[in-house]
Write a protein that holds these residues in place. Structure first.
Motif, PDB file in Angstrom:
ATOM      1  N   GLY A 184       0.819  -1.212   0.000  1.00  0.00           N
ATOM      2  CA  GLY A 184       0.000   0.000   0.000  1.00  0.00           C
ATOM      3  C   GLY A 184       0.856   1.266   0.000  1.00  0.00           C
ATOM      4  N   ILE A 185       1.907   1.281   0.804  1.00  0.00           N
ATOM      5  CA  ILE A 185       2.791   2.451   0.840  1.00  0.00           C
ATOM      6  C   ILE A 185       3.456   2.659  -0.514  1.00  0.00           C
ATOM      7  CG2 ILE A 185       4.882   3.376   1.884  1.00  0.00           C
ATOM      8  CD1 ILE A 185       4.063   2.021   4.482  1.00  0.00           C
ATOM      9  N   THR A 186       3.867   1.548  -1.123  1.00  0.00           N
ATOM     10  CA  THR A 186       4.504   1.652  -2.439  1.00  0.00           C
ATOM     11  C   THR A 186       3.527   2.217  -3.467  1.00  0.00           C
ATOM     12  OG1 THR A 186       5.906  -0.244  -1.899  1.00  0.00           O
ATOM     13  CG2 THR A 186       5.710   0.361  -4.214  1.00  0.00           C
ATOM     14  N   ALA A 187       2.273   1.757  -3.421  1.00  0.00           N
ATOM     15  CA  ALA A 187       1.272   2.248  -4.382  1.00  0.00           C
ATOM     16  C   ALA A 187       0.982   3.728  -4.156  1.00  0.00           C
ATOM     17  CB  ALA A 187      -0.007   1.425  -4.245  1.00  0.00           C
ATOM     18  N   LEU A 188       0.824   4.146  -2.928  1.00  0.00           N
ATOM     19  CA  LEU A 188       0.575   5.560  -2.639  1.00  0.00           C
ATOM     20  C   LEU A 188       1.745   6.437  -3.082  1.00  0.00           C
ATOM     21  CD1 LEU A 188      -1.080   5.298   0.886  1.00  0.00           C
ATOM     22  CD2 LEU A 188      -2.205   5.823  -1.299  1.00  0.00           C
ATOM     23  N   THR A 189       2.965   5.945  -2.899  1.00  0.00           N
ATOM     24  CA  THR A 189       4.137   6.708  -3.322  1.00  0.00           C
ATOM     25  C   THR A 189       4.150   6.876  -4.836  1.00  0.00           C
ATOM     26  OG1 THR A 189       5.392   5.866  -1.432  1.00  0.00           O
ATOM     27  CG2 THR A 189       6.646   6.796  -3.235  1.00  0.00           C
ATOM     28  N   ALA A 190       3.799   5.820  -5.541  1.00  0.00           N
ATOM     29  CA  ALA A 190       3.777   5.893  -7.004  1.00  0.00           C
ATOM     30  C   ALA A 190       2.702   6.867  -7.478  1.00  0.00           C
ATOM     31  CB  ALA A 190       3.534   4.500  -7.577  1.00  0.00           C
ATOM     32  N   ILE A 191       1.527   6.831  -6.864  1.00  0.00           N
ATOM     33  CA  ILE A 191       0.442   7.743  -7.263  1.00  0.00           C
ATOM     34  C   ILE A 191       0.829   9.191  -6.991  1.00  0.00           C
ATOM     35  CG2 ILE A 191      -1.916   8.423  -6.749  1.00  0.00           C
ATOM     36  CD1 ILE A 191      -2.506   5.449  -6.200  1.00  0.00           C
ATOM     37  N   ALA A 192       1.409   9.449  -5.822  1.00  0.00           N
ATOM     38  CA  ALA A 192       1.810  10.821  -5.495  1.00  0.00           C
ATOM     39  C   ALA A 192       2.860  11.326  -6.463  1.00  0.00           C
ATOM     40  CB  ALA A 192       2.347  10.860  -4.070  1.00  0.00           C
ATOM     41  N   SER A 193       3.808  10.482  -6.834  1.00  0.00           N
ATOM     42  CA  SER A 193       4.835  10.884  -7.784  1.00  0.00           C
ATOM     43  C   SER A 193       4.224  11.201  -9.150  1.00  0.00           C
ATOM     44  CB  SER A 193       5.876   9.765  -7.899  1.00  0.00           C
ATOM     45  OG  SER A 193       6.854  10.107  -8.850  1.00  0.00           O
ATOM     46  N   PHE A 194       3.241  10.412  -9.586  1.00  0.00           N
ATOM     47  CA  PHE A 194       2.593  10.647 -10.880  1.00  0.00           C
ATOM     48  C   PHE A 194       1.832  11.960 -10.886  1.00  0.00           C
ATOM     49  CE2 PHE A 194      -1.187  10.206 -13.565  1.00  0.00           C
ATOM     50  CZ  PHE A 194      -0.576  10.006 -14.794  1.00  0.00           C
ATOM     51  N   VAL A 195       1.134  12.248  -9.809  1.00  0.00           N
ATOM     52  CA  VAL A 195       0.368  13.501  -9.710  1.00  0.00           C
ATOM     53  C   VAL A 195       1.292  14.703  -9.743  1.00  0.00           C
ATOM     54  CG1 VAL A 195      -1.157  14.859  -8.225  1.00  0.00           C
ATOM     55  CG2 VAL A 195      -1.571  12.416  -8.531  1.00  0.00           C
ATOM     56  N   LEU A 196       2.384  14.656  -9.030  1.00  0.00           N
ATOM     57  CA  LEU A 196       3.330  15.787  -9.019  1.00  0.00           C
ATOM     58  C   LEU A 196       3.909  16.024 -10.389  1.00  0.00           C
ATOM     59  CD1 LEU A 196       5.224  15.147  -5.628  1.00  0.00           C
ATOM     60  CD2 LEU A 196       3.534  16.940  -6.144  1.00  0.00           C
ATOM     61  N   ARG A 197       4.187  15.015 -11.127  1.00  0.00           N
ATOM     62  CA  ARG A 197       4.734  15.191 -12.466  1.00  0.00           C
ATOM     63  C   ARG A 197       3.694  15.840 -13.402  1.00  0.00           C
ATOM     64  NH1 ARG A 197       8.080   9.528 -13.645  1.00  0.00           N
ATOM     65  NH2 ARG A 197       9.711   9.879 -12.050  1.00  0.00           N
ATOM     66  N   ARG A 198       2.437  15.429 -13.263  1.00  0.00           N
ATOM     67  CA  ARG A 198       1.399  16.000 -14.100  1.00  0.00           C
ATOM     68  C   ARG A 198       1.215  17.478 -13.829  1.00  0.00           C
ATOM     69  NH1 ARG A 198      -1.943  12.657 -17.235  1.00  0.00           N
ATOM     70  NH2 ARG A 198      -2.931  14.667 -17.671  1.00  0.00           N
ATOM     71  N   ARG A 199       1.343  17.860 -12.541  1.00  0.00           N
ATOM     72  CA  ARG A 199       1.204  19.283 -12.209  1.00  0.00           C
ATOM     73  C   ARG A 199       2.359  20.093 -12.766  1.00  0.00           C
ATOM     74  NH1 ARG A 199      -0.904  19.451  -5.916  1.00  0.00           N
ATOM     75  NH2 ARG A 199      -2.973  18.539  -6.318  1.00  0.00           N
ATOM     76  N   ARG A 200       3.538  19.555 -12.772  1.00  0.00           N
ATOM     77  CA  ARG A 200       4.684  20.281 -13.306  1.00  0.00           C
ATOM     78  C   ARG A 200       4.557  20.447 -14.819  1.00  0.00           C
ATOM     79  NH1 ARG A 200       9.749  17.372 -10.106  1.00  0.00           N
ATOM     80  NH2 ARG A 200       9.239  18.201  -8.022  1.00  0.00           N
TER      81      ARG A 200
END
Length: 239
Positions: A221-237
């Protein structure tokens, strides 16, 4: 001088002649004494005391057994050591205390198997030991298994009885479950046979091991949340 009469020497010369004769006599007497053949004898008294012969020096050295009372590296107690440097057993000591004496019951090392499920609150461990009976009588005892965390807090405990015939072995297995999967855990087992087996004292025997019980569902679960957060930050940039 009168003519025709005898010539007389003067009185002074006569006196000188008398004195000279007396002096010659005084000197001649010691010379004659020294020229005599008289032997001088020297007596030496034998009063010296004979020097006694030196005595042999005797040094008392303790024997190799170490009879000095303190065994040091030879062992403690009676101070007598064996070839390995250990103290020789006391003749009054009980048979079970003799060095090298085999116990009637022996236990193998602890085997641990992680049987946890995906539920992080449902940890499970299978622990087992092998008990061997070296005596000539059947023994019965109890094996206590437990698991604890790194802080020493027990998380689960299970007791299992066992019965082993003479010269036989038996595997004793227990499943410890119902504890949270909290990473590094300490697993232990204490095998308690009868206190006296074949006339010999038999103490309890403990075996232990460390194992990892990782809550993989939480890690996933922690790994999945980390991956989702990283994807969202990239989209915002990018946006």
């Amino acid at each position: 001088m009168r003519e025709g009469g005898p010539v007389r020497p003067p009185r002074g010369r006569l006196l000188v002649a008398v004195i000279a004769s007396a002096a010659l006599l005084a000197v001649a007497v010691p010379d004659s004494a020294l020229a005599s053949d008289e032997t001088i004898t020297v007596e030496v008294s034998d009063d010296e005391t004979a020097t006694p012969a030196p005595t042999d020096l005797v040094i008392d050295v303790p024997d190799a057994g170490g009879q000095s009372g303190s065994g040091g590296s030879r062992g403690s107690g009676n101070g007598q050591g064996d070839q390995n440097g250990q103290g020789a057993p006391n003749a009054d000591a009980p048979a079970d205390s003799l060095p090298g004496q085999k116990l009637p019951v022996v236990v193998s090392g602890l085997a641990v198997d992680n049987r946890s499920t995906l539920n992080p609150a449902d940890g499970a461990i299978a622990a087992s030991v092998t008990v061997k009976n070296l005596s000539t009588e059947t023994i019965e005892g109890t094996s206590e298994f437990w698991v604890s965390n790194v802080f020493g807090m027990r998380l689960a405990t299970v007791k299992k009885p066992f019965t082993v015939a003479p010269d036989e072995t038996q595997d004793v297995t227990a499943v410890l479950d119902g504890f949270p999967q909290s990473g590094l855990l300490h697993v232990a087992a204490t095998v308690t046979p009868p206190s006296v087996v074949s006339g010999m004292e038999q103490p309890p025997i403990t075996r232990d091991a460390w194992t990892l019980v990782i809550p993989w569902i939480v890690v996933a679960g922690i790994t999945a949340l980390t991956a989702i957060a990283s994807f969202v930050l990239r989209r915002r940039r990018v946006g």
